[in-house]
Every structure is written in C-alpha cells, then in structure tokens.
Design a protein around this motif. Structure first.
Motif, PDB file in Angstrom:
ATOM      1  N   ALA A  84       0.825  -1.218   0.000  1.00 35.03           N
ATOM      2  CA  ALA A  84       0.000   0.000   0.000  1.00 35.03           C
ATOM      3  C   ALA A  84       0.854   1.261   0.000  1.00 35.03           C
ATOM      4  N   GLY A  85       1.899   1.255  -0.825  1.00 34.48           N
ATOM      5  CA  GLY A  85       2.750   2.439  -0.949  1.00 34.48           C
ATOM      6  C   GLY A  85       3.847   2.549   0.083  1.00 34.48           C
ATOM      7  N   LEU A 107      17.275  -2.323  -4.010  1.00 33.50           N
ATOM      8  CA  LEU A 107      16.154  -2.696  -4.875  1.00 33.50           C
ATOM      9  C   LEU A 107      14.948  -1.821  -4.581  1.00 33.50           C
ATOM     10  N   SER A 108      14.119  -1.560  -5.604  1.00 37.63           N
ATOM     11  CA  SER A 108      12.842  -0.884  -5.383  1.00 37.63           C
ATOM     12  C   SER A 108      11.794  -1.456  -6.321  1.00 37.63           C
ATOM     13  N   ALA A 109      10.756  -2.067  -5.736  1.00 41.56           N
ATOM     14  CA  ALA A 109       9.638  -2.563  -6.541  1.00 41.56           C
ATOM     15  C   ALA A 109       8.786  -1.398  -7.027  1.00 41.56           C
ATOM     16  N   ALA A 110       8.553  -0.416  -6.160  1.00 42.85           N
ATOM     17  CA  ALA A 110       7.698   0.725  -6.515  1.00 42.85           C
ATOM     18  C   ALA A 110       8.289   1.534  -7.659  1.00 42.85           C
ATOM     19  N   SER A 111       9.613   1.716  -7.648  1.00 46.49           N
ATOM     20  CA  SER A 111      10.281   2.494  -8.700  1.00 46.49           C
ATOM     21  C   SER A 111      10.683   1.636  -9.888  1.00 46.49           C
ATOM     22  N   GLY A 112      10.696   0.319  -9.710  1.00 50.77           N
ATOM     23  CA  GLY A 112      11.097  -0.573 -10.797  1.00 50.77           C
ATOM     24  C   GLY A 112      12.544  -0.384 -11.184  1.00 50.77           C
ATOM     25  N   ASN A 113      13.413  -0.367 -10.159  1.00 51.90           N
ATOM     26  CA  ASN A 113      14.825  -0.181 -10.485  1.00 51.90           C
ATOM     27  C   ASN A 113      15.736  -0.725  -9.401  1.00 51.90           C
ATOM     28  N   VAL A 114      17.003  -0.785  -9.767  1.00 56.83           N
ATOM     29  CA  VAL A 114      18.090  -1.064  -8.842  1.00 56.83           C
ATOM     30  C   VAL A 114      19.009   0.150  -8.930  1.00 56.83           C
ATOM     31  N   VAL A 115      19.301   0.765  -7.795  1.00 58.69           N
ATOM     32  CA  VAL A 115      20.139   1.958  -7.773  1.00 58.69           C
ATOM     33  C   VAL A 115      21.455   1.627  -7.081  1.00 58.69           C
ATOM     34  N   ILE A 134      11.059  -5.295 -10.682  1.00 63.30           N
ATOM     35  CA  ILE A 134      11.259  -5.862  -9.351  1.00 63.30           C
ATOM     36  C   ILE A 134       9.873  -6.098  -8.765  1.00 63.30           C
ATOM     37  N   THR A 135       9.564  -7.347  -8.453  1.00 64.85           N
ATOM     38  CA  THR A 135       8.247  -7.707  -7.944  1.00 64.85           C
ATOM     39  C   THR A 135       8.271  -7.806  -6.430  1.00 64.85           C
ATOM     40  N   SER A 136       7.350  -7.100  -5.799  1.00 65.04           N
ATOM     41  CA  SER A 136       7.246  -7.125  -4.340  1.00 65.04           C
ATOM     42  C   SER A 136       7.073  -8.553  -3.842  1.00 65.04           C
ATOM     43  N   GLY A 137       7.848  -8.922  -2.812  1.00 64.65           N
ATOM     44  CA  GLY A 137       7.744 -10.240  -2.213  1.00 64.65           C
ATOM     45  C   GLY A 137       8.548 -11.324  -2.896  1.00 64.65           C
ATOM     46  N   THR A 138       9.266 -10.983  -3.974  1.00 68.54           N
ATOM     47  CA  THR A 138      10.071 -11.957  -4.715  1.00 68.54           C
ATOM     48  C   THR A 138      11.527 -11.901  -4.238  1.00 68.54           C
ATOM     49  N   VAL A 139      12.161 -13.052  -4.146  1.00 63.47           N
ATOM     50  CA  VAL A 139      13.562 -13.125  -3.736  1.00 63.47           C
ATOM     51  C   VAL A 139      14.460 -12.857  -4.943  1.00 63.47           C
ATOM     52  N   TYR A 140      15.425 -11.957  -4.765  1.00 65.24           N
ATOM     53  CA  TYR A 140      16.407 -11.651  -5.805  1.00 65.24           C
ATOM     54  C   TYR A 140      17.805 -11.847  -5.245  1.00 65.24           C
ATOM     55  N   ARG A 141      18.683 -12.439  -6.051  1.00 67.53           N
ATOM     56  CA  ARG A 141      20.094 -12.564  -5.685  1.00 67.53           C
ATOM     57  C   ARG A 141      20.791 -11.305  -6.179  1.00 67.53           C
ATOM     58  N   VAL A 142      21.260 -10.501  -5.236  1.00 72.24           N
ATOM     59  CA  VAL A 142      21.903  -9.228  -5.560  1.00 72.24           C
ATOM     60  C   VAL A 142      23.388  -9.349  -5.268  1.00 72.24           C
TER      61      VAL A 142
END
Length: 199
Positions: A84-85, A107-115, A134-142
């Motif tokens: 919810a934001g 990571l940012s799901a809301a912005s759709g980017n990696v900074v 970037i999907t909220s709740g998804t595991v990413y290997r960074v």
C-alpha cells in the motif's frame, strides 16, 4: 539466505572472506558471529527470525561486518516489499567505513529499479539507476562488486552495469543497508544468505 564477501570476477572461483547462513536461533544480529567467525555490528532492528535476517522497519540502518579487503564482491538474497505504498528497499554495502561513507546498491519494486550509489560525508550520490522489473515479495540474488574504481551491480546473475568512482578507497567492511520510503511498513524477512569474497 547467506551473506557472502569474496574476491572474484562475477562467478569465477572465489576466496570467501565472510559467509553467514543465519542458520541459528532467533536473536539480534548485533554481536552474533558469522559462519566465518567475524562479529556483526548491527542496528537493533536487524533480527534473525526463522533462519532469515529481518531488517526491521527503520530507514537507513546498517548491519556491517569486517571483510579485511577493499576489493570485494558482496552478495545476498534480498526481498523488497511494497505494501500500500509503504516500501522496504533492502540493499548491500561495500567499502563501508561508517553510516556516512560507503558504496551501496538497493532494490525498489515501486520504482522498478536497482540503484547503485555512494555516500560520502553523509551525502548520497546516485552512480547508476538500472530500470528492471522488481516484484514485491520476490527473492532476488543481488551482487555488488567493488574492485579498484569499478563498481558492478549484478541481479540474479545478470550484470546490470559497471560505473567508475574513486571517492571511497579504504573501507573494508561489508553488509546491509535497510531502506524504506514510508512508515509504518508491514513486512518480514528481508534477507537470506550473505557472502563476501575477494574481487
């Protein structure tokens, strides 16, 4: 999830400097030992819960650990949440000296980017913004690789890009930075498995 710090180029043979699986009883991260023996220094929000690391709900808090090397590759499984934001934006840090001096990626799901960014004397400067889904709740290997002046960001084994910067040349600590955009946030389990190797 394991946080790792090691010396290598992407996924070649790596010399492990720090490794932590967080496979131990629920407790505060601060003062606990990584699998490789070093002690974590962490904000009180960082808790081991169910063999995962939860970064809590406070913005710009850190968990750091000594790698002994300036040139490192740091990686971990990270989960970002956008409820919810209210977004949790987990990230990694390298060449960490203190909360005001380090390289980081988040990571940012809301912005759709990696900074990927640097913080010098408390001032943040974005070095690169990579537009990715970037999907909220998804595991990413960074993975954040810092070698000399080259700073490479890798997401799920895919290099996003490399930037050059020489502002930070001495820090040997690595770890996590938690970021959230709004409070309150309802989310758990930020990270799993930390690894740092020689870059």
């Amino acid at each position: 999830m394991t946080l790792l710090a090691y010396r290598s180029r992407y996924y070649t043979k790596r010399r492990i400097l720090v490794s932590d699986s967080f496979n131990r009883p629920d407790a505060a991260l601060n003062g606990s030992r990584a699998d490789t023996g070093q002690l974590w220094t962490a904000h009180a929000d960082y808790q081991i819960v169910g063999n995962l690391l939860d970064g809590g709900q406070t913005d710009a808090v850190f968990a750091s650990i000594e790698s002994g090397k300036v040139d490192v590759a740091v990686e971990s499984d990270l989960v970002t949440y956008d409820v919810a934001g209210n977004e949790r934006r987990p990230g990694l840090v390298a060449r960490y000296v203190d909360d005001n001096n380090y390289y980081g990626t988040r990571l940012s799901a809301a912005s759709g980017n990696v900074v990927t960014f640097k913080v010098v004397a408390g001032v943040q400067t974005n070095l690169a913004t990579y537009t990715v889904t970037i999907t909220s709740g998804t595991v990413y290997r960074v993975r954040l690789v810092v070698k000399g002046s080259a700073i490479t960001t890798i997401l799920d084994r895919v290099p996003l890009g490399t930037v050059s910067d020489t502002a930070l040349q001495t820090g040997t600590k690595v770890g996590y930075r938690q970021g959230i955009s709004l409070l309150p946030l309802v989310a758990t389990e930020m990270a799993d498995a930390f690894l740092c190797t020689v870059a």
